[in-house]
Scaffold this active site. Sequence first.
Site, PDB file in Angstrom:
ATOM      1  N   HIS A   1      21.545  57.754  21.379  1.00 29.17           N
ATOM      2  CA  HIS A   1      20.661  58.872  21.014  1.00 29.17           C
ATOM      3  C   HIS A   1      19.681  59.137  22.143  1.00 29.17           C
ATOM      4  O   HIS A   1      19.242  58.232  22.841  1.00 29.17           O
ATOM      5  CB  HIS A   1      19.920  58.609  19.698  1.00 29.17           C
ATOM      6  CG  HIS A   1      19.195  57.295  19.637  1.00 29.17           C
ATOM      7  ND1 HIS A   1      19.838  56.109  19.388  1.00 29.17           N
ATOM      8  CD2 HIS A   1      17.892  56.980  19.802  1.00 29.17           C
ATOM      9  CE1 HIS A   1      18.970  55.128  19.389  1.00 29.17           C
ATOM     10  NE2 HIS A   1      17.762  55.625  19.652  1.00 29.17           N
TER      11      HIS A   1
ATOM     12  N   ASN B   1      17.000  54.657  25.026  1.00 35.76           N
ATOM     13  CA  ASN B   1      16.784  53.221  25.133  1.00 35.76           C
ATOM     14  C   ASN B   1      18.133  52.500  25.064  1.00 35.76           C
ATOM     15  O   ASN B   1      18.985  52.851  24.240  1.00 35.76           O
ATOM     16  CB  ASN B   1      15.861  52.728  24.018  1.00 35.76           C
ATOM     17  CG  ASN B   1      14.470  53.314  24.143  1.00 35.76           C
ATOM     18  OD1 ASN B   1      13.934  53.425  25.238  1.00 35.76           O
ATOM     19  ND2 ASN B   1      13.874  53.696  23.020  1.00 35.76           N
TER      20      ASN B   1
HETATM   21  P1  DGP Z   1      15.380  53.611  19.317  1.00 37.17           P
HETATM   22  O1  DGP Z   1      14.227  52.663  19.081  1.00 37.17           O
HETATM   23  O2  DGP Z   1      15.405  54.198  20.709  1.00 37.17           O
HETATM   24  O3  DGP Z   1      16.695  52.976  18.928  1.00 37.17           O
HETATM   25  O4  DGP Z   1      15.107  54.834  18.353  1.00 37.17           O
HETATM   26  C1  DGP Z   1      15.560  54.900  17.052  1.00 37.17           C
HETATM   27  C2  DGP Z   1      14.793  56.007  16.393  1.00 37.17           C
HETATM   28  O5  DGP Z   1      15.449  56.335  15.187  1.00 37.17           O
HETATM   29  C3  DGP Z   1      13.352  55.653  16.003  1.00 37.17           C
HETATM   30  O6  DGP Z   1      12.450  56.485  16.729  1.00 37.17           O
HETATM   31  C4  DGP Z   1      13.264  55.913  14.528  1.00 37.17           C
HETATM   32  C5  DGP Z   1      14.501  56.722  14.242  1.00 37.17           C
HETATM   33  N1  DGP Z   1      15.116  56.454  12.948  1.00 37.17           N
HETATM   34  C6  DGP Z   1      15.488  55.256  12.464  1.00 37.17           C
HETATM   35  N2  DGP Z   1      16.053  55.389  11.262  1.00 37.17           N
HETATM   36  C7  DGP Z   1      16.052  56.731  10.992  1.00 37.17           C
HETATM   37  C8  DGP Z   1      16.521  57.492   9.892  1.00 37.17           C
HETATM   38  O7  DGP Z   1      17.061  56.999   8.904  1.00 37.17           O
HETATM   39  N3  DGP Z   1      16.328  58.836   9.965  1.00 37.17           N
HETATM   40  C9  DGP Z   1      15.720  59.430  11.033  1.00 37.17           C
HETATM   41  N4  DGP Z   1      15.577  60.756  10.998  1.00 37.17           N
HETATM   42  N5  DGP Z   1      15.287  58.734  12.092  1.00 37.17           N
HETATM   43  C10 DGP Z   1      15.453  57.397  12.067  1.00 37.17           C
END
Ligand code: DGP
Length: 113
Positions: free
Chosen positions: A99, A86
């Site tokens: 990511h 995204n």
């Molecule tokens: P996006 O919406 O494309 O920016 O995705 C961000 C993703 O990151 C979302 O699916 C949730 C994940 N996420 C957010 N904070 C954390 C975290 O602290 N740890 C992990 N493992 N994932 C996280």
Amino acid sequence: MPCLFCKIVARELPAEIVYQDEHVTAFKDLHPRAPTHILIIPNAHLVSVDDLADEVAVNAAAQCLRVAREIARARGLTNGYRLVTNIGADAGQSVFHLHFHLLAGRRLSWPPG
Ligand code: DGP
């Protein structure tokens, strides 16, 4: 404010890391949207694909794709998988460190919402 995903790379924040090398870290998404939901990120901070302005940055993203393939093979995702990245607010980007979401383990609808 320090980047959340940079802290995960540095192991200053807990995460279920499934792969790490000098270029890339992969870890389970905190809020999985599919039976397999792994985030694959460059260790170096880049905001998004929109940040891929030079060869070093492009190579960092390419390393993420290499790792996606390796994870898919190691996990036997022979039915297929999806990679999503995204870019910006309208696309729903919520963490501003490049990511790739690797999603698999169920039938994924198309087009995404
Ligand atoms: P996006 O919406 O494309 O920016 O995705 C961000 C993703 O990151 C979302 O699916 C949730 C994940 N996420 C957010 N904070 C954390 C975290 O602290 N740890 C992990 N493992 N994932 C996280």
